[in-house]
Scaffold this motif. Structure first.
Motif, PDB file in Angstrom:
ATOM      1  N   VAL A 105     -28.338  -6.809 -18.205  1.00 29.57           N
ATOM      2  CA  VAL A 105     -27.578  -5.570 -18.225  1.00 29.57           C
ATOM      3  C   VAL A 105     -26.264  -5.850 -18.931  1.00 29.57           C
ATOM      4  O   VAL A 105     -25.579  -6.836 -18.619  1.00 29.57           O
TER       5      VAL A 105
ATOM      6  N   THR B  40     -22.663  -3.862 -19.950  1.00 25.81           N
ATOM      7  CA  THR B  40     -21.854  -2.650 -19.878  1.00 25.81           C
ATOM      8  C   THR B  40     -20.983  -2.536 -21.118  1.00 25.81           C
ATOM      9  O   THR B  40     -20.607  -3.538 -21.731  1.00 25.81           O
TER      10      THR B  40
ATOM     11  N   VAL C 297     -30.704  -3.605 -20.591  1.00 30.56           N
ATOM     12  CA  VAL C 297     -30.196  -2.296 -20.206  1.00 30.56           C
ATOM     13  C   VAL C 297     -28.860  -2.116 -20.912  1.00 30.56           C
ATOM     14  O   VAL C 297     -27.929  -2.888 -20.675  1.00 30.56           O
TER      15      VAL C 297
ATOM     16  N   ASN D 186     -25.681  -0.154 -21.356  1.00 33.14           N
ATOM     17  CA  ASN D 186     -24.811   0.840 -20.722  1.00 33.14           C
ATOM     18  C   ASN D 186     -23.645   1.187 -21.630  1.00 33.14           C
ATOM     19  O   ASN D 186     -22.995   0.297 -22.180  1.00 33.14           O
ATOM     20  N   ASP D 187     -23.372   2.478 -21.781  1.00 31.75           N
ATOM     21  CA  ASP D 187     -22.184   2.915 -22.510  1.00 31.75           C
ATOM     22  C   ASP D 187     -21.946   4.394 -22.246  1.00 31.75           C
ATOM     23  O   ASP D 187     -22.892   5.195 -22.268  1.00 31.75           O
TER      24      ASP D 187
ATOM     25  N   ALA E  12     -24.985   4.215 -27.096  1.00 34.06           N
ATOM     26  CA  ALA E  12     -25.985   3.461 -26.329  1.00 34.06           C
ATOM     27  C   ALA E  12     -27.373   3.681 -26.902  1.00 34.06           C
ATOM     28  O   ALA E  12     -28.165   2.737 -27.045  1.00 34.06           O
TER      29      ALA E  12
ATOM     30  N   HIS F 193     -28.375   3.476 -20.537  1.00 33.64           N
ATOM     31  CA  HIS F 193     -27.809   3.941 -19.273  1.00 33.64           C
ATOM     32  C   HIS F 193     -26.438   4.517 -19.579  1.00 33.64           C
ATOM     33  O   HIS F 193     -25.579   3.840 -20.138  1.00 33.64           O
TER      34      HIS F 193
ATOM     35  N   ASP G   8     -21.191   5.947 -15.334  1.00 35.89           N
ATOM     36  CA  ASP G   8     -19.851   5.382 -15.255  1.00 35.89           C
ATOM     37  C   ASP G   8     -19.875   4.232 -14.254  1.00 35.89           C
ATOM     38  O   ASP G   8     -19.965   4.443 -13.045  1.00 35.89           O
ATOM     39  N   VAL G   9     -19.768   3.004 -14.740  1.00 31.50           N
ATOM     40  CA  VAL G   9     -19.912   1.837 -13.870  1.00 31.50           C
ATOM     41  C   VAL G   9     -18.688   1.601 -12.997  1.00 31.50           C
ATOM     42  O   VAL G   9     -18.701   0.723 -12.133  1.00 31.50           O
TER      43      VAL G   9
ATOM     44  N   GLY H 243     -22.520   5.209 -10.308  1.00 32.55           N
ATOM     45  CA  GLY H 243     -22.865   4.715 -11.629  1.00 32.55           C
ATOM     46  C   GLY H 243     -23.273   3.256 -11.619  1.00 32.55           C
ATOM     47  O   GLY H 243     -24.229   2.851 -12.286  1.00 32.55           O
TER      48      GLY H 243
ATOM     49  N   LEU I 138     -26.992   1.719 -12.394  1.00 36.05           N
ATOM     50  CA  LEU I 138     -27.131   0.724 -13.458  1.00 36.05           C
ATOM     51  C   LEU I 138     -28.088  -0.380 -13.025  1.00 36.05           C
ATOM     52  O   LEU I 138     -29.031  -0.726 -13.756  1.00 36.05           O
TER      53      LEU I 138
ATOM     54  N   THR J  19     -31.589   0.935 -12.605  1.00 39.87           N
ATOM     55  CA  THR J  19     -32.285   1.144 -13.874  1.00 39.87           C
ATOM     56  C   THR J  19     -32.990  -0.123 -14.332  1.00 39.87           C
ATOM     57  O   THR J  19     -34.138  -0.082 -14.800  1.00 39.87           O
TER      58      THR J  19
END
Length: 303
Positions: free
Chosen positions: A12, A14, A36, A38-39, A54, A71, A74-75, A80, A84, A87
């Protein structure tokens, strides 16, 4: 040349739509990881948002024969961050590597720094590291307790600003320094679950650095581009692989072709009276100790 060092692993990343995150995601995929991406697709200051960046990275990975999923959560929120990790587990059935990279800038000199700009930068960098780390480690702890101890890896993103300070970046420097402390604590707390946690302090040409270091970071017309974000990614890939076994609680500076193990606070010169000092005695002793101590590295941007 790829070696497949991450074959079978799920990673993953981010903030993977652009810059360093994009380079890390592509490099992990090239070495066999399922990724994965994420953005939030926000602007440099964290405003706005679109799924395009993303999606483009996912498409790039798939076009090269890799596996990836986007994904857009919002981490820096519990929901979020939880989604994440979910996912990765729901799409690929496992999680092996977490690369915390998301962030943005709101630079101001300290006396001009608004509370909102402080809170926003602390939130995306520090809280945006803590929450994915928390949810990933909760999963890995459950795996270890079920007798399936993972070879889990976390790579956090600090900065030279967090190690030395940076004029005009009090919020960013404080957040990045916090990430180093978080890394050390997480490494100590989670090693029993098969988790290794390290941090990098990268220097590269990205949206966040191109204005600050415009002249130094101009891409060369030919030869080795020392400021390309892709130069940082090989270290991230290695740290995120099983090959990095035994390496945890460390901070690495990465720039161009250089990798440096950063050595942080440790005791220097010391004096012990064995009783309470008077203010004058404390001052005299402190001045003697400072004369014996190493001179600190300068803060970035200081004159």
């Amino acid at each position: 040349m790829t070696t497949g060092i991450c074959t079978g692993r799920v990673a993953v990343v981010t903030g993977a739509g652009r810059g360093l995150g994009r380079a890390h995601a592509l490099a992990l995929a090239a070495e066999g990881a399922k990724v994965v991406v994420n953005d939030l697709g926000v602007g440099l200051d964290g405003t706005g948002g679109a799924p395009g960046p993303a999606r483009q990275v996912v498409d790039e990975i798939r076009a090269r024969g890799g596996e990836a999923v986007g994904h857009g959560g919002d981490v820096a929120t519990p929901e979020g961050a939880a989604s994440l990790i979910a996912t990765a587990l729901q799409t690929f059935g496992r999680l092996d590597t977490l690369v915390n990279n998301a962030g943005f800038l709101r630079d101001r000199m300290l006396v001009n720094l608004d509370e909102d700009d402080w809170d926003a930068v602390m939130r995306v960098h520090l809280k945006g590291h803590f929450l994915p780390l928390k949810h990933a480690c909760a999963h890995w702890r459950a795996e270890a307790e079920a007798g399936r101890t993972p070879e889990a890896r976390v790579i956090n993103t600090s900065s030279g600003a967090g190690l030395l300070g940076s004029v005009g970046q009090g919020n960013y420097a404080a957040a990045k320094a916090g990430i180093v402390a978080l890394t050390l604590v997480a490494a100590a707390e989670t090693s029993r679950y098969g988790v290794q946690v390290n941090a990098i302090a990268p220097a590269a040409r990205t949206r966040m650095t191109e204005q600050t270091f415009a002249d130094a970071m101009a891409a060369p017309e030919g030869g080795f581009d020392a400021m390309a974000p892709e130069n940082v990614s090989p270290l991230v890939v290695w740290l995120g692989s099983a090959a990095s076994a035994g390496v945890t609680g460390r901070v690495f500076e990465a720039e161009g072709g250089r990798i440096t193990v950063m050595e942080g606070w440790r005791p220097g010169p010391s004096a012990d009276k064995g009783a309470r000092w008077t203010p004058a005695e404390a001052g005299e002793a402190t001045l003697k100790l400072l004369a014996e101590a190493e001179v600190p590295q300068p803060v970035y941007g200081a004159r």
